[in-house]
Write a protein that holds these residues in place. Structure first.
Motif, PDB file in Angstrom:
ATOM      1  N   VAL A  40       0.838  -1.203   0.000  1.00 23.70           N
ATOM      2  CA  VAL A  40       0.000   0.000   0.000  1.00 23.70           C
ATOM      3  C   VAL A  40       0.871   1.250   0.000  1.00 23.70           C
ATOM      4  N   GLU A  41       1.925   1.253   0.818  1.00 23.49           N
ATOM      5  CA  GLU A  41       2.817   2.410   0.905  1.00 23.49           C
ATOM      6  C   GLU A  41       3.486   2.685  -0.438  1.00 23.49           C
ATOM      7  N   TRP A  42       3.964   1.622  -1.101  1.00 24.00           N
ATOM      8  CA  TRP A  42       4.644   1.814  -2.374  1.00 24.00           C
ATOM      9  C   TRP A  42       3.672   2.294  -3.448  1.00 24.00           C
ATOM     10  N   HIS A  43       2.480   1.743  -3.461  1.00 24.59           N
ATOM     11  CA  HIS A  43       1.474   2.207  -4.416  1.00 24.59           C
ATOM     12  C   HIS A  43       1.190   3.700  -4.210  1.00 24.59           C
ATOM     13  N   ALA A  44       1.086   4.117  -2.951  1.00 24.37           N
ATOM     14  CA  ALA A  44       0.790   5.526  -2.661  1.00 24.37           C
ATOM     15  C   ALA A  44       1.925   6.432  -3.132  1.00 24.37           C
ATOM     16  N   ILE A  45       3.164   5.988  -2.967  1.00 27.12           N
ATOM     17  CA  ILE A  45       4.317   6.774  -3.422  1.00 27.12           C
ATOM     18  C   ILE A  45       4.267   6.959  -4.937  1.00 27.12           C
ATOM     19  N   LEU A  46       3.979   5.884  -5.652  1.00 29.06           N
ATOM     20  CA  LEU A  46       3.891   5.997  -7.113  1.00 29.06           C
ATOM     21  C   LEU A  46       2.682   6.816  -7.544  1.00 29.06           C
ATOM     22  N   ASN A  47       1.580   6.662  -6.832  1.00 28.27           N
ATOM     23  CA  ASN A  47       0.363   7.386  -7.209  1.00 28.27           C
ATOM     24  C   ASN A  47       0.548   8.891  -7.070  1.00 28.27           C
ATOM     25  N   ARG A  48       1.297   9.314  -6.059  1.00 32.37           N
ATOM     26  CA  ARG A  48       1.547  10.759  -5.888  1.00 32.37           C
ATOM     27  C   ARG A  48       2.281  11.329  -7.098  1.00 32.37           C
ATOM     28  N   LYS A  49       3.092  10.514  -7.739  1.00 30.35           N
ATOM     29  CA  LYS A  49       3.831  10.950  -8.916  1.00 30.35           C
ATOM     30  C   LYS A  49       3.015  10.765 -10.195  1.00 30.35           C
ATOM     31  N   GLY A  50       1.900  10.032 -10.078  1.00 31.14           N
ATOM     32  CA  GLY A  50       1.106   9.726 -11.270  1.00 31.14           C
ATOM     33  C   GLY A  50       1.644   8.548 -12.048  1.00 31.14           C
ATOM     34  N   TRP A  51       2.439   7.699 -11.378  1.00 29.26           N
ATOM     35  CA  TRP A  51       3.106   6.595 -12.047  1.00 29.26           C
ATOM     36  C   TRP A  51       2.577   5.231 -11.610  1.00 29.26           C
ATOM     37  N   LEU A  52       1.404   5.154 -11.032  1.00 27.73           N
ATOM     38  CA  LEU A  52       0.926   3.883 -10.511  1.00 27.73           C
ATOM     39  C   LEU A  52       0.236   3.044 -11.580  1.00 27.73           C
ATOM     40  N   ALA A  53      -0.746   3.614 -12.240  1.00 31.25           N
ATOM     41  CA  ALA A  53      -1.513   2.876 -13.253  1.00 31.25           C
ATOM     42  C   ALA A  53      -0.796   3.017 -14.589  1.00 31.25           C
ATOM     43  N   THR A  54       0.258   2.225 -14.774  1.00 30.01           N
ATOM     44  CA  THR A  54       1.210   2.481 -15.860  1.00 30.01           C
ATOM     45  C   THR A  54       0.629   2.313 -17.252  1.00 30.01           C
ATOM     46  N   ILE A  55      -0.469   1.536 -17.390  1.00 23.19           N
ATOM     47  CA  ILE A  55      -1.028   1.328 -18.739  1.00 23.19           C
ATOM     48  C   ILE A  55      -2.370   2.025 -18.909  1.00 23.19           C
ATOM     49  N   TRP A  56      -2.742   2.907 -17.968  1.00 23.21           N
ATOM     50  CA  TRP A  56      -3.991   3.652 -18.101  1.00 23.21           C
ATOM     51  C   TRP A  56      -3.749   4.933 -18.888  1.00 23.21           C
ATOM     52  N   PRO A  57      -4.738   5.376 -19.641  1.00 22.30           N
ATOM     53  CA  PRO A  57      -4.618   6.674 -20.320  1.00 22.30           C
ATOM     54  C   PRO A  57      -4.730   7.829 -19.318  1.00 22.30           C
TER      55      PRO A  57
END
Length: 395
Positions: A44-61
């Motif tokens: 969860v922590e790592w997902h949140a870190i990536l989400n703050r950068k906008g890099w979590l959903a890597t294949i979403w438009p």
């Protein structure tokens, strides 16, 4: 076809590398390096870190909260994450359900579910495989019967990865028992805490708890939890599995594992010399490195094609087959390098203050046994060969 990275792509690699160096917590990367199971809190922590950068959903438009990356940028991101020992992004909501909803879901499903996947409110798991319906997924028996504005679901799913952490599950259910196997299946969303849902852990051979069984007994869910058209779930299933098989190839993870094998071969001595000087062992390492380089180039060619056409095709089965075989060979080489000290499982690696083998190899046996599954899940390699002969060779 130019497979060299452009200057913009090289700049992007540096951006990713810098972000990981500054934001990936050392205790999380250390846990990944050690090879044990990560806690949900770490994921969860790592997902949140990536989400703050906008890099979590890597294949979403971009319009749905993704970075809008090209397939090559996604490849670069995953490659750098492997090198930094970052955790894998848990795929079920982000790389499986998300793309399905974007392509097949209605506006209400997109506006409600996608944001909750991104911010971690909902954690999803996959309800595909069943006893007797693993590689032959179309023979699934779980039934969903419509009763007014609801579905009533009965059946069983198995090998449900990380189901113990999930609060929701997307399922393939048979909704027309009289239709041909692939024609009578629907894709339905279910809350894990709905009455009649029971989850039972499956303990793996090394003692870990990664997978589960899920039982459905008269489980009622709203009819609106149907994704896409009724009885057209097989089309969705194939679309989802195409994305899954591309990820299973794990080029970056195999490159990481290759470096670990080489490092191990330099440390371990056999007949008074480093194992790296053993001609038979060195030949096996050289062969798997050649295979890995060939797969990496194949992956880049497919990414180039996907970048032009917008979606991967049936040739992803090649990546699935070769990727899993190479990954298993690398785990086997690590096991052979350690010899007898590869046998202990975590918790058995020490006897008082005596370490049986190098400290960073404590998870070796667990990794080896766990990796045997990769040539089975996501469609067994035998099934992938059938897909290739039908779709590409037209046999």
């Amino acid at each position: 076809m130019d497979l060299n990275f452009t200057q913009e792509e090289r700049n992007f690699r540096e951006e990713v590398r810098s972000y990981l160096a500054e934001n990936l917590p050392a205790r999380i990367s250390d846990a990944v390096r050690a090879g044990g199971e990560l806690t949900k809190e770490m994921m969860v922590e790592w997902h949140a870190i990536l989400n703050r950068k906008g890099w979590l959903a890597t294949i979403w438009p971009v319009e749905h909260g993704g970075p809008g990356w090209t397939p090559v940028e996604k490849y670069i991101f995953e490659d750098e994450c492997c090198k930094a020992y970052a955790p894998r992004i848990v795929p079920f909501g982000l790389s499986m359900l998300g793309p399905v909803l974007i392509k097949f879901g209605n506006d209400a499903q997109k506006s409600t579910i996608l944001p909750r996947i991104l911010d971690g409110t909902d954690w999803w798991c996959q309800g595909y495989s069943e006893p007797g319906a693993g590689s032959d997924l179309a023979s699934l028996k779980t039934r969903a019967v419509r009763d007014g504005d609801e579905w009533v679901i009965n059946g069983q799913k198995t090998w449900t990865t990380l189901g113990q952490h999930a609060d929701k599950i997307f399922c393939l259910c048979r909704t027309d028992p009289d239709a041909k196997q692939q024609a009578g299946i629907s894709f339905i969303l279910v809350d894990m805490d709905a009455p009649g849902v029971e989850l039972r852990p499956i303990k793996l051979i090394e003692g870990g708890h990664e997978v589960n069984e899920v039982f459905f007994t008269d489980v009622r869910v709203p009819y609106t939890n149907l994704v896409g058209e009724e009885n057209k779930g097989w089309t969705i299933a194939k679309y989802l599995l195409t994305h899954e098989r591309t990820g299973i190839a794990g080029v970056g993870f195999s490159m990481q594992a290759l470096e670990e094998v080489k490092s191990l071969a330099r440390k371990v001595k056999r007949n008074g010399k480093p194992l790296a000087q053993d001609p038979l062992f060195s030949a096996r390492v050289a062969q798997v490195e050649i295979d890995l380089e060939a797969m990496k180039l194949t992956n880049l060619r497919m990414l180039f094609k996907a970048q032009q056409q917008g979606a991967p095709g049936p040739e992803t089965s090649i990546l699935k087959i070769k990727g899993t075989v190479i990954g298993q060979e690398l785990k086997d080489l690590a096991r052979r390098a350690l010899g007898p000290v590869a046998a202990p499982f975590p918790g058995h690696i020490t006897d008082g203050n005596i370490m049986f083998g190098p400290e960073d190899t404590a998870q070796n046996a667990a990794r080896y046994f766990n990796n045997r599954k990769t040539s089975i899940f996501g469609g067994s390699n035998e099934i992938q060969r059938n897909i290739l002969t039908k779709t590409m060779l037209e046999l």
